[in-house]
Write a protein that holds these residues in place. Structure first.
Motif, mmCIF file in Angstrom:
data_model
loop_
_atom_site.group_PDB
_atom_site.id
_atom_site.type_symbol
_atom_site.label_atom_id
_atom_site.label_comp_id
_atom_site.label_asym_id
_atom_site.label_seq_id
_atom_site.Cartn_x
_atom_site.Cartn_y
_atom_site.Cartn_z
ATOM 1 N N UNK A 164 -38.274 -51.523 -18.472
ATOM 2 C CA UNK A 164 -39.043 -50.115 -18.275
ATOM 3 C C UNK A 164 -40.396 -50.120 -18.463
ATOM 4 N N UNK A 165 -40.732 -48.981 -17.493
ATOM 5 C CA UNK A 165 -42.177 -48.772 -17.507
ATOM 6 C C UNK A 165 -43.105 -49.537 -16.305
ATOM 7 N N UNK A 166 -42.294 -50.355 -15.752
ATOM 8 C CA UNK A 166 -42.978 -51.242 -14.754
ATOM 9 C C UNK A 166 -42.637 -50.819 -13.198
ATOM 10 N N UNK A 167 -43.440 -50.957 -12.302
ATOM 11 C CA UNK A 167 -42.878 -50.503 -11.029
ATOM 12 C C UNK A 167 -41.811 -50.986 -10.347
ATOM 13 N N UNK A 168 -41.586 -52.377 -10.744
ATOM 14 C CA UNK A 168 -40.490 -53.082 -10.387
ATOM 15 C C UNK A 168 -39.104 -52.587 -11.094
ATOM 16 N N UNK A 169 -39.049 -51.886 -11.856
ATOM 17 C CA UNK A 169 -37.930 -51.707 -12.729
ATOM 18 C C UNK A 169 -37.251 -50.434 -12.088
ATOM 19 N N UNK A 170 -35.860 -50.983 -11.874
ATOM 20 C CA UNK A 170 -35.036 -49.882 -11.057
ATOM 21 C C UNK A 170 -33.466 -50.008 -10.997
ATOM 22 N N UNK A 174 -31.047 -52.693 -13.959
ATOM 23 C CA UNK A 174 -30.103 -51.960 -14.912
ATOM 24 C C UNK A 174 -28.768 -52.693 -14.630
ATOM 25 N N UNK A 175 -28.398 -52.890 -13.321
ATOM 26 C CA UNK A 175 -27.084 -53.554 -13.023
ATOM 27 C C UNK A 175 -27.095 -55.010 -13.596
ATOM 28 N N UNK A 176 -28.445 -55.682 -13.399
ATOM 29 C CA UNK A 176 -28.496 -57.041 -13.925
ATOM 30 C C UNK A 176 -28.401 -57.239 -15.330
ATOM 31 N N UNK A 177 -29.012 -56.376 -16.030
ATOM 32 C CA UNK A 177 -29.206 -56.365 -17.529
ATOM 33 C C UNK A 177 -28.384 -55.961 -18.092
ATOM 34 N N UNK A 178 -27.397 -55.012 -17.576
ATOM 35 C CA UNK A 178 -26.301 -54.232 -18.616
ATOM 36 C C UNK A 178 -25.264 -55.247 -19.052
ATOM 37 N N UNK A 226 -28.372 -44.580 -9.749
ATOM 38 C CA UNK A 226 -28.541 -44.399 -8.318
ATOM 39 C C UNK A 226 -29.339 -43.070 -7.927
ATOM 40 N N UNK A 227 -28.892 -42.182 -8.610
ATOM 41 C CA UNK A 227 -29.446 -40.810 -8.187
ATOM 42 C C UNK A 227 -30.930 -40.525 -8.978
ATOM 43 N N UNK A 228 -31.105 -41.080 -10.111
ATOM 44 C CA UNK A 228 -32.481 -41.243 -11.014
ATOM 45 C C UNK A 228 -33.354 -41.985 -10.109
ATOM 46 N N UNK A 229 -33.063 -43.092 -9.458
ATOM 47 C CA UNK A 229 -34.022 -44.057 -8.831
ATOM 48 C C UNK A 229 -34.228 -43.469 -7.433
ATOM 49 N N UNK A 230 -33.421 -43.012 -7.010
ATOM 50 C CA UNK A 230 -33.582 -42.523 -5.587
ATOM 51 C C UNK A 230 -34.651 -41.633 -5.392
ATOM 52 N N UNK A 231 -34.974 -40.658 -6.470
ATOM 53 C CA UNK A 231 -36.165 -39.728 -6.373
ATOM 54 C C UNK A 231 -36.911 -40.055 -7.558
ATOM 55 N N UNK A 232 -37.382 -41.441 -7.874
ATOM 56 C CA UNK A 232 -38.047 -42.016 -8.991
ATOM 57 C C UNK A 232 -39.190 -41.185 -9.333
ATOM 58 N N UNK A 262 -37.169 -41.732 -14.411
ATOM 59 C CA UNK A 262 -36.356 -42.999 -14.157
ATOM 60 C C UNK A 262 -36.962 -44.179 -14.769
ATOM 61 N N UNK A 263 -38.150 -44.265 -14.205
ATOM 62 C CA UNK A 263 -38.715 -45.822 -14.515
ATOM 63 C C UNK A 263 -39.331 -45.881 -16.171
ATOM 64 N N UNK A 264 -39.145 -44.884 -16.830
ATOM 65 C CA UNK A 264 -39.321 -44.693 -18.265
ATOM 66 C C UNK A 264 -38.445 -44.939 -19.189
ATOM 67 N N UNK A 265 -37.197 -45.035 -18.718
ATOM 68 C CA UNK A 265 -35.717 -44.903 -19.446
ATOM 69 C C UNK A 265 -35.275 -46.277 -19.470
ATOM 70 N N UNK A 266 -34.813 -46.495 -20.690
ATOM 71 C CA UNK A 266 -34.235 -47.940 -21.185
ATOM 72 C C UNK A 266 -32.853 -47.777 -20.687
#
Length: 280
Positions: A164-170, A174-178, A226-232, A262-266
């Motif tokens: 979280x907090x990085x531009x690459x975070x999305x 989330x899908x990979x790390x959950x 998806x909704x959160x990062x579609x309009x990040x 979105x990009x700040x949320x863990x």
């Protein structure tokens, strides 16, 4: 002499079978057998496993997987031009390589595989992300695979392991790390491939966890993320207004400020939000 020593060099194979890489198929071939063996070793001990390989091309990684001791390899290849080269490898490793011709997005290889199963592939660039998402979002968990050892463009690999907090975070992070542990295990320059792509590549190793890190309904979590990062760039109260009419209350119930982006949320907070949304 080992089986891999009896096979001709990959450059000879490509020349003799006319296997120029096709951009339309997302092909970039790895020809250095020391490198393909190194990638195969990142998949762990394969002696008791069946390995699913997608897009083997002329078979560089296929040779690596077999020479490193994979019990069996099931290789899915769309390009019919590559089949004779793969048949030569199958002949050198009797009973250990099965070749399926077809589109990896349409073929169900499970009937050809015996657990435990691992996936290892230099994924075609044009289908890599979609395949990863499918492997990470099966109907049932744990999935049929123990681990995924996959080659991606470096930029995609960084999105998979992003914090979280990085531009690459999305969504991909989330899908990979959950429900899995994901890490970058190898970096490769463009010159390692034929033809050299315009970007660097990286190998990620993803290990399935027995259960999710935090409880959440998979479909609700996927919809929220998806909704959160579609309009990040928007605050979450705006980005998520279509998810629930009282989304600000749900965000606060999950411990998230409605003005956060979105990009700040863990991951943990997104799972809490998914539970709050599912509670109705």
């Amino acid at each position: 002499m080992t089986a891999i020593d009896s096979l001709p060099p990959l450059r000879e194979v490509i020349a003799s079978h006319g296997l120029s890489a096709r951009k339309s198929l997302g092909q970039n071939f790895l020809l250095d057998l020391n490198l393909t063996a190194k990638i195969a070793r990142q998949a762990g001990d394969l002696s008791e496993c069946d390995v699913l390989e997608i897009g083997p091309g002329p078979g560089g990684l296929t040779r690596g997987l077999l020479s490193e001791g994979a019990r069996r390899v099931v290789a899915v290849e769309k390009d019919s031009r590559c089949l004779p080269a793969l048949e030569e490898i199958a002949a050198a490793y009797p009973g250990r390589l099965e070749i399926l011709q077809g589109d990896a997005l349409e073929i169900d290889p499970l009937q050809h595989l015996t657990p435990p199963i691992r996936v290892a592939a230099n994924l075609p660039y044009n289908v890599g992300t979609e395949l990863l998402v499918r492997w990470l979002t099966p109907k049932d968990w744990p999935p049929y695979w123990q681990s995924l050892t996959l080659m991606f463009q470096r930029e995609v690999a960084e999105r998979i392991v992003a914090a979280p907090g990085s531009k690459a975070y999305g969504r991909l992070a989330i899908l990979s790390q959950w429900r899995s542990e994901a890490r970058i295990v190898l970096s490769l320059p463009p010159g390692a491939f034929t033809p050299p792509p315009k970007v660097s590549s990286a190998v990620i190793h993803v290990t399935a966890l027995p259960e999710p890190r935090f409880p959440a309904d998979p479909q609700v979590l996927s919809r929220v993320v998806a909704a959160a990062f579609n309009q990040r760039r928007k605050m979450l109260r705006a980005a998520l207004k279509g998810v629930a009419p009282d989304i600000e209350d749900r965000l606060m119930a999950a411990g998230i400020k409605p003005t956060d982006r979105a990009e700040t949320v863990s991951l943990e907070a997104f799972c809490a939000l998914a539970r709050a949304v599912a509670a109705g």
